[in-house]
Design an enzyme around this catalytic site. Structure first.
Site, PDB file in Angstrom:
ATOM      1  N   HIS A  88       8.226  59.520 -26.709  1.00  0.00           N
ATOM      2  CA  HIS A  88       9.063  58.184 -27.113  1.00  0.00           C
ATOM      3  C   HIS A  88       9.120  58.223 -28.698  1.00  0.00           C
ATOM      4  CE1 HIS A  88       9.639  53.979 -28.357  1.00  0.00           C
ATOM      5  NE2 HIS A  88      10.372  53.766 -27.231  1.00  0.00           N
ATOM      6  N   ASP A 117      14.711  49.496 -22.161  1.00  0.00           N
ATOM      7  CA  ASP A 117      13.934  49.247 -23.490  1.00  0.00           C
ATOM      8  C   ASP A 117      13.908  47.885 -23.935  1.00  0.00           C
ATOM      9  OD1 ASP A 117      12.632  50.400 -25.624  1.00  0.00           O
ATOM     10  OD2 ASP A 117      14.432  50.838 -26.741  1.00  0.00           O
TER      11      ASP A 117
HETATM   12  C1  1DF Z   1      13.187  50.097 -31.860  1.00  0.00           C
HETATM   13  C2  1DF Z   1      13.770  50.672 -30.852  1.00  0.00           C
HETATM   14  C3  1DF Z   1      11.639  50.023 -31.902  1.00  0.00           C
HETATM   15  C4  1DF Z   1      13.168  51.395 -29.982  1.00  0.00           C
HETATM   16  C5  1DF Z   1      11.085  50.389 -30.782  1.00  0.00           C
HETATM   17  O1  1DF Z   1       9.601  50.415 -30.730  1.00  0.00           O
HETATM   18  C6  1DF Z   1      11.724  51.217 -29.648  1.00  0.00           C
HETATM   19  C7  1DF Z   1      13.792  49.359 -32.916  1.00  0.00           C
HETATM   20  C8  1DF Z   1       8.973  50.334 -31.741  1.00  0.00           C
HETATM   21  O2  1DF Z   1      14.861  48.900 -32.778  1.00  0.00           O
HETATM   22  O3  1DF Z   1      13.294  49.199 -34.031  1.00  0.00           O
HETATM   23  O4  1DF Z   1      10.977  51.545 -28.745  1.00  0.00           O
HETATM   24  N1  1DF Z   1      13.806  52.263 -28.922  1.00  0.00           N
HETATM   25  O5  1DF Z   1      13.043  52.840 -28.131  1.00  0.00           O
HETATM   26  O6  1DF Z   1      14.928  52.456 -29.023  1.00  0.00           O
HETATM   27 MN    MN Z   2      11.831  52.406 -26.681  1.00  0.00          MN
END
Ligand code: 1DF
Ligand code: MN
Length: 354
Positions: A188, A314
């Protein structure tokens, strides 16, 4: 007017299993806060964790509250968007930014909290173990404990660990354990490493908008080109965000990889048994987190196979009922839709068999 709110229960012909759903504990936030206060704290870590733990803006506040809930609010949100089951992943950057001993200990205690929530809601939650690659042997052992003693479905690794990648052989005990246990590792995104972040961050492009995908795609490519899947042919790796753009690049990756290996240009890029696209079709699964976009999803199903593309929301970062509707309304046959939403996740994560 017809009510097109997605419902749980499978009446549309499939259950909706969401496979990249984030959660956290207050203990983790507190550990981040202590680490961020140290002099010389990592800019990618502070940029990401500092925003979600300290910003007073509405979106990060809502996200922070939802991350901490493994009960009523989360299940109500799942009910409101027709999500039958969440696969829970400790949110980025997880324990990987902490000092080794603290990271190892917090991975353990966090996995105990997760297993407890799954025991309370076995029909709604599954989860992946958090591990601390800072200590590869302890990480492999925690993966084993998570799967065999806690009933977890694999491990999540929030990409690089303090600038280091799982392609380095010191981390391969983690892959060895995953292959032996027959569970996947989900890679991730996280905040970018300090050697990479400057040109992204100065333009505001280091986060989920672009930097995340670049760095996580790089991580998976490094794993492939280092020969990890030759050494562990049954290993399964999962990445989100429609494969972090790699499916779109496969033609050029195969061509340039072959040319580079032939020219013996890099000591680090040795011949491997298959092409990059073959490993992507045999060892890699991708999810649709953050990419609720029909052309991209269908392209991925086309070039990787419909058995390799899994649904993800998500939550709580991308908690959008319209995106569930987008997946429900894809112009694919019923079997493909059920594979996307349900059966691929059941098979890849062994749901129901542990
Ligand atoms: C964000 C996006 C943050 C995802 C995430 O974990 C995350 C973000 C801190 O938009 O800041 O899992 N993502 O997987 O797209
Ligand atoms: Mn994510």
């Amino acid at each position: 007017m017809t009510d097109d709110t997605p419902r749980t229960g499978g009446s549309q012909g499939y259950l909706r299993i969401a496979t990249e759903e984030a959660w956290a504990t207050q203990d983790l936030f507190d550990a981040w806060d202590r680490k961020m206060a140290e002099p010389g704290a990592d800019p990618g870590f502070v940029g990401l964790a500092g925003f979600y733990t300290a910003s007073q803006a509405e979106r990060p506040q809502n996200i922070k509250r939802r991350l901490l809930d493994l009960g009523e609010e989360r299940i109500a949100d799942m009910d409101a968007t027709g999500i039958d089951r969440q696969l829970l992943l400790l949110t980025a950057p997880g324990v990987q930014v902490l000092d080794t001993a603290e990271g190892v200990a917090l991975a353990r205690s966090t996995n105990d909290v997760l297993a407890d929530a799954i025991r309370r809601h076995p029909d709604r939650f599954s989860g992946l173990a958090a591990i601390a690659p800072q200590d590869p042997a302890a990480a492999a052992e925690e993966l084993r404990r998570g799967v065999t003693e806690l009933g977890l479905s694999g491990a999540v690794v929030n990409s690089h660990t303090q600038g280091r990648y799982l392609s380095d052989q010191e981390y391969w005990p983690i892959f060895e354990a995953a292959e032996a246990l027959d569970v996947p590792i989900y890679i991730h995104p996280t905040g970018l490493p300090k050697d990479m972040i400057r040109p992204f961050q100065e333009a505001g492009l280091d986060g989920a908008i672009y930097g995340f995908g670049v760095e996580t795609g790089l991580h998976l490519l490094r794993i492939i080109t280092a020969g990890v899947f030759d050494r562990f042919p049954k290993l399964r790796i999962v990445v989100g965000h429609a494969g972090e753009a790699l499916p779109f690049w496969l033609f050029r990756l195969d061509h340039m990889h072959a040319a580079t290996v032939r020219a013996q240009r890099y000591e680090s890029m040795k011949p491997i048994k298959r092409t990059i696209s073959e490993y992507m079709r045999e060892n890699v699964y991708i999810t649709t987190s953050g990419m609720a976009w029909e052309p991209a999803i269908r392209f991925c199903q086309d070039v990787l196979g419909a058995d390799r593309v899994l649904y993800a929301m998500d939550y709580p970062y991308q908690y959008e009922v319209d995106e569930v509707r987008t997946h429900d309304n894809l112009g694919v046959d019923a079997a493909t839709k059920k594979a996307l939403y349900q059966t691929n996740a059941e098979r890849v994560f062994g749901l129901g068999s542990r």
